[in-house]
Structures are given as C-alpha cells and as structure tokens.
Design a protein around this motif. Structure first.
Motif, PDB file in Angstrom:
ATOM      1  N   UNK A  60       0.809  -1.211   0.000  1.00 56.49           N
ATOM      2  CA  UNK A  60       0.000   0.000   0.000  1.00 56.49           C
ATOM      3  C   UNK A  60       0.844   1.264   0.000  1.00 56.49           C
ATOM      4  N   UNK A  61       1.955   1.260   0.724  1.00 52.80           N
ATOM      5  CA  UNK A  61       2.800   2.453   0.779  1.00 52.80           C
ATOM      6  C   UNK A  61       3.376   2.787  -0.591  1.00 52.80           C
ATOM      7  N   UNK A  62       3.703   1.765  -1.360  1.00 51.93           N
ATOM      8  CA  UNK A  62       4.222   1.985  -2.709  1.00 51.93           C
ATOM      9  C   UNK A  62       3.115   2.478  -3.637  1.00 51.93           C
ATOM     10  N   UNK A  88       7.961  10.912  -1.031  1.00 51.64           N
ATOM     11  CA  UNK A  88       7.142   9.767  -0.633  1.00 51.64           C
ATOM     12  C   UNK A  88       7.815   8.454  -1.016  1.00 51.64           C
ATOM     13  N   UNK A  89       8.471   8.430  -2.163  1.00 50.03           N
ATOM     14  CA  UNK A  89       9.187   7.238  -2.604  1.00 50.03           C
ATOM     15  C   UNK A  89      10.375   6.943  -1.692  1.00 50.03           C
ATOM     16  N   UNK A  90      11.088   7.973  -1.282  1.00 53.43           N
ATOM     17  CA  UNK A  90      12.204   7.783  -0.342  1.00 53.43           C
ATOM     18  C   UNK A  90      11.692   7.147   0.947  1.00 53.43           C
ATOM     19  N   UNK A  91      10.531   7.577   1.390  1.00 56.51           N
ATOM     20  CA  UNK A  91       9.945   6.998   2.606  1.00 56.51           C
ATOM     21  C   UNK A  91       9.514   5.554   2.397  1.00 56.51           C
ATOM     22  N   UNK A 133      12.668   3.605   2.725  1.00 51.14           N
ATOM     23  CA  UNK A 133      13.022   3.594   4.149  1.00 51.14           C
ATOM     24  C   UNK A 133      12.226   2.518   4.892  1.00 51.14           C
ATOM     25  N   UNK A 134      10.925   2.485   4.671  1.00 54.23           N
ATOM     26  CA  UNK A 134      10.071   1.511   5.356  1.00 54.23           C
ATOM     27  C   UNK A 134      10.443   0.091   4.968  1.00 54.23           C
ATOM     28  N   UNK A 173      13.249  -1.027   3.803  1.00 58.46           N
ATOM     29  CA  UNK A 173      14.587  -1.344   4.311  1.00 58.46           C
ATOM     30  C   UNK A 173      14.564  -1.643   5.803  1.00 58.46           C
ATOM     31  N   UNK A 174      13.876  -0.810   6.556  1.00 62.28           N
ATOM     32  CA  UNK A 174      13.867  -0.979   8.009  1.00 62.28           C
ATOM     33  C   UNK A 174      13.124  -2.238   8.435  1.00 62.28           C
ATOM     34  N   UNK A 175      12.143  -2.651   7.658  1.00 62.75           N
ATOM     35  CA  UNK A 175      11.474  -3.914   7.951  1.00 62.75           C
ATOM     36  C   UNK A 175      12.450  -5.076   7.892  1.00 62.75           C
ATOM     37  N   UNK A 176      13.307  -5.075   6.891  1.00 61.63           N
ATOM     38  CA  UNK A 176      14.285  -6.155   6.749  1.00 61.63           C
ATOM     39  C   UNK A 176      15.421  -6.021   7.753  1.00 61.63           C
ATOM     40  N   UNK A 177      15.832  -4.787   8.043  1.00 66.88           N
ATOM     41  CA  UNK A 177      16.880  -4.585   9.049  1.00 66.88           C
ATOM     42  C   UNK A 177      16.462  -5.166  10.389  1.00 66.88           C
TER      43      UNK A 177
END
Length: 344
Positions: free
Chosen positions: A168-170, A328-331, A334-335, A337-341
């Motif tokens: 949804x964020x994408x 918005x795309x940068x965010x 970020x989301x 990436x941080x999910x996998x981190x």
C-alpha cells in the motif's frame, strides 16, 4: 543522521546500471555484460554468445550510444545520478550507512558491499529497485549478490527486500505522483511496462500453474508471487482504483522487446501507432516497471513514443516521470529497508 560507530547494519540499494559514458566502447562493454547475463537472454552460453557478441554487439552499440547522448546529463547517466540522489535522501532518514550498487557496470554490487564492509557492516539489507519480480531484474540481482557474497564476503549476512508491487505504501506514492502530473483532460492513461519474453513467465513459476490467460486477473493464484505479468496488471489496477479512474481510461502495454522471440503483448510501440485512429488524442503515459528515469523512459518513451503517437494522429503526449527522488518514494524505501533490518 550520523550512524553510531557500533552499528553493524547497513542498506544497499541496487539498480540496473548504465554505461560509463556515451562512447561506443563504453556502451558496448555495458551491453556485453548486460545481454550476456543468462537471466536476461536465457539461451545456452554458446548460442547467447553467438547472438550477443556475434550479431548484436556488431551494430547496436553505435545506435545505443547515440540514444544515450540524447538523455545524458552534465552529471552523467540519468539512472546513476537519480540513484545516487535517492541514496543521499535515504541516508538523511536512517541511522545506518546506505550504499549503492548496480547489477551491471559500476558501481558494482561488489563495490557497494565493499564500501559497507569497510565501515564495519556485517549485516546488509539489499533493496533491488524493482517493484515487480522478474527473472531479468530481481532474480538476477539476488543471484549476483549471493555469488559476490560467497566469493568475497562469506562472513556477512544479506536480507533481501522482496518485490513490493502490491504494498500500500508503494501504491500510495505511485498514485500520488501520477495524480499530481496527470492532465485533467486526458483521454487515456497508458501504463507501459518493460517487456520480457513470454517464456520467462513460465520459467519463473515454480508452481507451474501459470497459463498467461485469465489467471493474472484472479484474486488468488499460486503463481502470482513470481508472475511479472500479473504484478504489472496488479499495479495498474491498484493505482487506477486509488485515482478513481474508470477502467476504459487505463491501458497496459509492454515495451523494449529484443529479438524475434514472442514477448508479452500488447506492445507499446504498436499500440501507440494505432491510438490516434481510435480517437485517442490526448495521451498520458507512465512506466511503473522503473523507479528511476533512464534511457527506456526518457528516450524510448518520451521521445520515440511521442513521435509515434503524434505521427499516428495523436495531438498531445504527456510523459509522467518515474518516482525518482520523490519524498514519498524515499519513505517507501526507508520503510521497506527498516522492515528487513529488523529481521537480523
């Protein structure tokens, strides 16, 4: 943000790649690496070499070099410049180092990993910058990264961000970007995705249930996770719904075919040629297989595609840029990436 010294986690963004310059020699070197990838042209090595090195590289580099010259910037390749800017913007939002690599040419995946390792990173979240899954995009990036990891960095761990076509964020970011640039009086919004040979769809389906018929439109089908065609249509439908557009105002096509093999249809260029005769005078077009503008969007679509459409009777052609460095795309990155981190 400044990352703490003790942090062992990092992010590696990976995009397609680009020639070092518009010189024919550099373009030929890039095309050789790209087209000799067995995930791109999936023939046996000897036949791939005969096709690529014996035929394609005899003529295509000159034509491609001229095309690259039309989109090249003072800073270099648009794709590389945009990817670096995305890296910089993401770095402002996260507290771990962000690296950048390309599947082909430099900075390579090995270079990107090495830069993170030199900072003490041992756990990397790798983000293939492709919304949809395909053998010639996500799969080849992961395969190459694993090859590099096993050969040069056996002690590091890598988590891979999976295709995010239906997140949804994408969809929110893509729909917002399109909506902001979509002319109010357009006749048709065309979604042009990079094409792949039809056989790639079957090859990447471990369930062997894809028929490339009506299964793409089914709500739940076992092949969807690996089906590029389904994922393209799904992105289109989700964005259409988000923008509140009627189905008849939206069209899906596939561009950039190579060779004489059967590729996914309908073809973008052939479709553009006939739209004017069907009464479509004001066309808007977007390329959601790409997150960064590049040769295939800036030259093939916004220059060649425009010429084809206008010559065929169209009156106005609006190319809608990729997400590029949109906030918005940068965010979204970020989301993801941080999910996998957080999984390390």
């Amino acid at each position: 943000m400044n990352q703490p010294v003790h942090n062992k986690k990092g992010i590696l963004l990976v995009n397609l790649g680009s020639p070092k310059s518009t010189d024919v020699k550099d373009v030929k070197e890039y095309l050789d690496e790209f087209l000799m990838d067995e995930k791109v042209i999936d023939y046996r090595w000897i036949f791939r070499a005969l096709l690529v090195q014996g035929i394609i590289l005899k003529t295509r580099p000159n034509k491609s070099a001229e095309a690259y010259k039309t989109v090249w910037t003072d800073e270099g390749s648009p794709l590389i410049v945009i990817s670096k800017n995305l890296q910089k913007e993401l770095q402002k939002l996260v507290d771990v180092p962000v690296g950048l690599g390309m599947r082909y040419a430099e900075p390579s995946i090995q270079t990107g990993i090495q830069e993170l390792v030199d900072k003490g990173i041992t756990e990397i979240t790798l983000v293939p910058l492709y919304p949809q899954y395909a053998m010639s995009t996500t799969e080849t990036v992961i395969d190459k990264a694993e090859e590099v990891r096993l050969k040069f960095f056996p002690d590091i761990k890598i988590n891979y961000v999976q295709p995010f076509y239906n997140r949804e964020i994408y969809i929110d970011a893509l729909a917002k970007s399109i909506g902001e640039k979509l002319p109010p009086d357009f006749d048709l919004l065309q979604f042009s995705y990079h094409g792949v040979p039809e056989r790639h769809i079957y090859k990447t389906d471990p369930t062997k249930t894809c028929s490339m018929d009506n299964c793409c439109q089914k709500d739940d089908h076992p092949s969807h996770k690996f089906c590029y065609r389904h994922q393209c249509y799904k992105v289109t439908e989700l964005v259409r719904e988000k923008l509140g557009l009627p189905k008849e105002k939206v069209l899906v096509t596939f561009q950039s075919r190579l060779g004489k093999d059967k590729w996914m249809e309908p073809y973008t260029d052939a479709t553009l040629e006939g739209l004017g005769k069907k009464g479509i005078k004001k066309l808007a077009i977007v390329c959601p297989a790409f997150v960064s503008d590049c040769l295939e969007t800036l030259e093939e679509i916004s220059v060649e595609g425009k010429e084809i459409f206008l010559h065929g009777g169209g009156e106005r052609f609006d190319y809608i840029p990729c997400l590029n460095e949109d906030a918005d795309w940068v965010n979204v990155v970020k989301t993801l990436s941080e999910e996998k981190l957080a999984q390390f």
